[in-house]
Write an enzyme that holds these catalytic residues in place. Structure first.
Site, PDB file in Angstrom:
ATOM      1  N   GLU A 101       0.838  -1.201   0.000  1.00  0.00           N
ATOM      2  CA  GLU A 101       0.000   0.000   0.000  1.00  0.00           C
ATOM      3  C   GLU A 101       0.873   1.252   0.000  1.00  0.00           C
ATOM      4  OE1 GLU A 101      -4.256  -1.126   1.820  1.00  0.00           O
ATOM      5  OE2 GLU A 101      -2.760  -0.788   3.369  1.00  0.00           O
ATOM      6  N   CYS A 114       3.569   8.548   1.156  1.00  0.00           N
ATOM      7  CA  CYS A 114       4.058   7.577   2.131  1.00  0.00           C
ATOM      8  C   CYS A 114       4.286   6.265   1.372  1.00  0.00           C
ATOM      9  CB  CYS A 114       3.000   7.425   3.225  1.00  0.00           C
ATOM     10  SG  CYS A 114       3.424   6.203   4.446  1.00  0.00           S
ATOM     11  N   CYS A 121       6.433  -7.117   7.136  1.00  0.00           N
ATOM     12  CA  CYS A 121       7.482  -6.609   8.024  1.00  0.00           C
ATOM     13  C   CYS A 121       7.867  -7.694   9.018  1.00  0.00           C
ATOM     14  CB  CYS A 121       6.969  -5.369   8.757  1.00  0.00           C
ATOM     15  SG  CYS A 121       8.220  -4.567   9.769  1.00  0.00           S
ATOM     16  N   CYS A 125       6.000  -5.076  15.655  1.00  0.00           N
ATOM     17  CA  CYS A 125       5.612  -4.125  16.711  1.00  0.00           C
ATOM     18  C   CYS A 125       4.170  -4.435  17.117  1.00  0.00           C
ATOM     19  CB  CYS A 125       5.727  -2.683  16.208  1.00  0.00           C
ATOM     20  SG  CYS A 125       7.418  -2.231  15.789  1.00  0.00           S
ATOM     21  N   CYS A 128       1.079  -2.461  15.395  1.00  0.00           N
ATOM     22  CA  CYS A 128       1.142  -2.088  13.983  1.00  0.00           C
ATOM     23  C   CYS A 128       0.556  -3.187  13.093  1.00  0.00           C
ATOM     24  CB  CYS A 128       2.602  -1.839  13.606  1.00  0.00           C
ATOM     25  SG  CYS A 128       2.819  -1.358  11.888  1.00  0.00           S
ATOM     26  N   CYS A 343      -0.994   6.115  10.090  1.00  0.00           N
ATOM     27  CA  CYS A 343       0.204   5.415  10.587  1.00  0.00           C
ATOM     28  C   CYS A 343      -0.170   4.085  11.219  1.00  0.00           C
ATOM     29  CB  CYS A 343       0.872   6.219  11.695  1.00  0.00           C
ATOM     30  SG  CYS A 343       1.626   7.697  11.120  1.00  0.00           S
TER      31      CYS A 343
HETATM   32  N1  SAH Z   1       9.192   0.329  10.086  1.00  0.00           N
HETATM   33  C1  SAH Z   1       9.394   1.752  10.115  1.00  0.00           C
HETATM   34  C2  SAH Z   1       8.488   2.483   9.157  1.00  0.00           C
HETATM   35  C3  SAH Z   1       7.026   2.510   9.561  1.00  0.00           C
HETATM   36  S1  SAH Z   1       6.558   4.152   9.767  1.00  0.00           S
HETATM   37  C4  SAH Z   1       9.265   2.268  11.528  1.00  0.00           C
HETATM   38  O1  SAH Z   1       8.969   1.475  12.414  1.00  0.00           O
HETATM   39  O2  SAH Z   1       9.538   3.434  11.777  1.00  0.00           O
HETATM   40  C5  SAH Z   1       5.031   4.005  10.555  1.00  0.00           C
HETATM   41  C6  SAH Z   1       4.985   4.707  11.884  1.00  0.00           C
HETATM   42  O3  SAH Z   1       3.693   4.486  12.456  1.00  0.00           O
HETATM   43  C7  SAH Z   1       5.996   4.151  12.862  1.00  0.00           C
HETATM   44  O4  SAH Z   1       6.451   5.143  13.725  1.00  0.00           O
HETATM   45  C8  SAH Z   1       5.143   3.155  13.614  1.00  0.00           C
HETATM   46  O5  SAH Z   1       5.687   2.786  14.841  1.00  0.00           O
HETATM   47  C9  SAH Z   1       3.848   3.927  13.753  1.00  0.00           C
HETATM   48  N2  SAH Z   1       2.693   3.082  14.041  1.00  0.00           N
HETATM   49  C10 SAH Z   1       2.577   1.752  13.863  1.00  0.00           C
HETATM   50  N3  SAH Z   1       1.360   1.337  14.259  1.00  0.00           N
HETATM   51  C11 SAH Z   1       0.697   2.431  14.701  1.00  0.00           C
HETATM   52  C12 SAH Z   1      -0.632   2.650  15.207  1.00  0.00           C
HETATM   53  N4  SAH Z   1      -1.486   1.655  15.343  1.00  0.00           N
HETATM   54  N5  SAH Z   1      -0.980   3.912  15.529  1.00  0.00           N
HETATM   55  C13 SAH Z   1      -0.105   4.938  15.383  1.00  0.00           C
HETATM   56  N6  SAH Z   1       1.135   4.781  14.900  1.00  0.00           N
HETATM   57  C14 SAH Z   1       1.555   3.549  14.563  1.00  0.00           C
END
Ligand code: SAH
Length: 350
Positions: A101, A114, A121, A125, A128, A343
């Site tokens: 996406e 974006c 991945c 996390c 996410c 995000c």
């Molecule tokens: N893998 C990279 C790029 C992803 S950027 C990273 O971890 O930075 C996406 C951003 O959104 C990251 O900061 C991630 O931690 C955050 N994110 C992931 N799940 C989220 C959620 N449910 N709500 C808000 N932010 C989230």
């Protein structure tokens, strides 16, 4: 082996995987003229061409030869969703049927794209969506660039001024393809987007942050911190077991020193989990003296998890607490939530 021979045995490759310099080398190896590289780049990156046959100012035999030896693979759009706030999410299918996406986020002053860097991945996390289905593969440089070209060519209004590598995947885990794509995006011959308008976000791969510091690029580094101590970060981000907080902060200091650029820390605000007064104090202490700012991201809902975002009052209390410790903090306004484009909501499955 002569250059000519070397290129003859090279398998058919997507031309967008090839740097400008390599393209010049290739043209010389087939006794063609180096300036055709400029024309080819112009067609792909400025004039919106997707096929060699559209490149009418190239000699016909060169066009044919390029077609025989290279491909320029398209992304197929399986779904396009437009949010009530104007954010557009694209679900693309790649040549091998994998999916990614990409999200275009317009504001009055900017057009931010974006971009995804991997199919899925590995880092899992706990909040996410992108890692829920695991990891399939890295994207090639061409697939990274194609997301940008597709959106750029799709509509007049899609004026892309900023690129953020915050889509599906961990950009620094696909380092070589990412860097090749960034050099192309940044190059005046390619997309000509200034380095300061390109952001790489990482979950905290310490050795790769150090490597990035040595690239001599002025790109923006964003680090997903999300915890103020190993204890809190371990619970949310398994990667912290490998690269704990003190190593991560040390790498960010190195990045500051080498690039003279500030680091942006992303910090997720989850009700009753990450936004206590104690966490704000700890975070303030942790980041003291570092050239940085902190971007607070209220949790965006993902159906597989039970978390919630805190109230507006809690969010701003946390921000104010941080500012009192001398850390500059902003709150990220969610975009495209109604089409799961915010995000952490991006996926590689339908
Ligand atoms: N893998 C990279 C790029 C992803 S950027 C990273 O971890 O930075 C996406 C951003 O959104 C990251 O900061 C991630 O931690 C955050 N994110 C992931 N799940 C989220 C959620 N449910 N709500 C808000 N932010 C989230």
């Amino acid at each position: 082996m002569s250059k000519k021979r070397e290129y003859q045995v090279m398998k058919k490759e997507d031309i967008k995987n090839i740097s400008y310099d390599k393209l010049v080398e290739y043209l010389q190896s087939i006794e063609s003229r180096a300036f055709h590289a400029d024309q080819i780049y112009d067609w792909f990156y400025k004039k919106g061409a997707t096929r060699f046959k559209q490149m009418t100012n190239l000699p016909l035999n060169l066009r044919r030869r390029l077609e025989e030896e290279f491909l320029s693979a398209d992304l197929t759009v399986l779904k396009k969703q437009v949010s009530s706030d104007g954010t557009t999410k694209f679900l693309f299918e790649l040549q091998d049927k994998e999916k990614i996406e990409t999200v275009f986020i317009p504001t009055s002053k900017r057009g931010t794209l974006c971009v995804s860097t991997q199919v899925g991945c590995k880092y899992g996390c706990r909040f996410c969506a992108s890692g829920i289905e695991g990891f399939a593969r890295n994207l090639t440089c061409a697939e990274i660039i194609s997301q940008i070209l597709y959106v750029k060519n799709a509509k007049e209004e899609n004026n892309i001024t900023h690129i953020v590598f915050m889509g599906v995947g961990e950009p620094l885990d696909n380092y070589d393809h990412l860097m090749r794509a960034i050099r192309n995006i940044n190059s005046p011959k390619g997309m000509n987007i200034a380095a300061r308008r390109i952001t790489v976000s990482t979950c905290g791969l310490v050795p790769k942050i150090k490597k990035l510091a040595g690239e001599g690029l002025q790109i923006e580094l964003a680090v997903s911190l999300h915890g103020s101590s190993d204890e809190s970060r371990d619970c949310l981000m398994p990667v912290n077991k490998k690269y704990p907080v003190d190593h991560l902060i040390a790498a960010c200091r190195e990045y500051n020193k080498a690039t003279k650029r500030q680091v942006t820390f992303e910090y997720i605000l989850i009700k009753d989990v990450t936004c206590s007064e104690k966490a704000a104090k700890e975070l303030g202490r942790l980041l003291k003296g570092l050239l940085c700012k902190i971007n607070l991201i209220p949790y965006n809902s993902v159906s597989e998890f039970d978390y919630e975002a805190p109230s507006r009052n809690k969010i701003f209390a946390f921000k104010n607490r941080l500012e009192r410790s001398g850390v500059h903090a902003t709150v990220r306004a969610p975009r495209g939530k109604d089409v799961s484009a915010a995000c952490g909501q991006l996926r590689h499955t339908m």
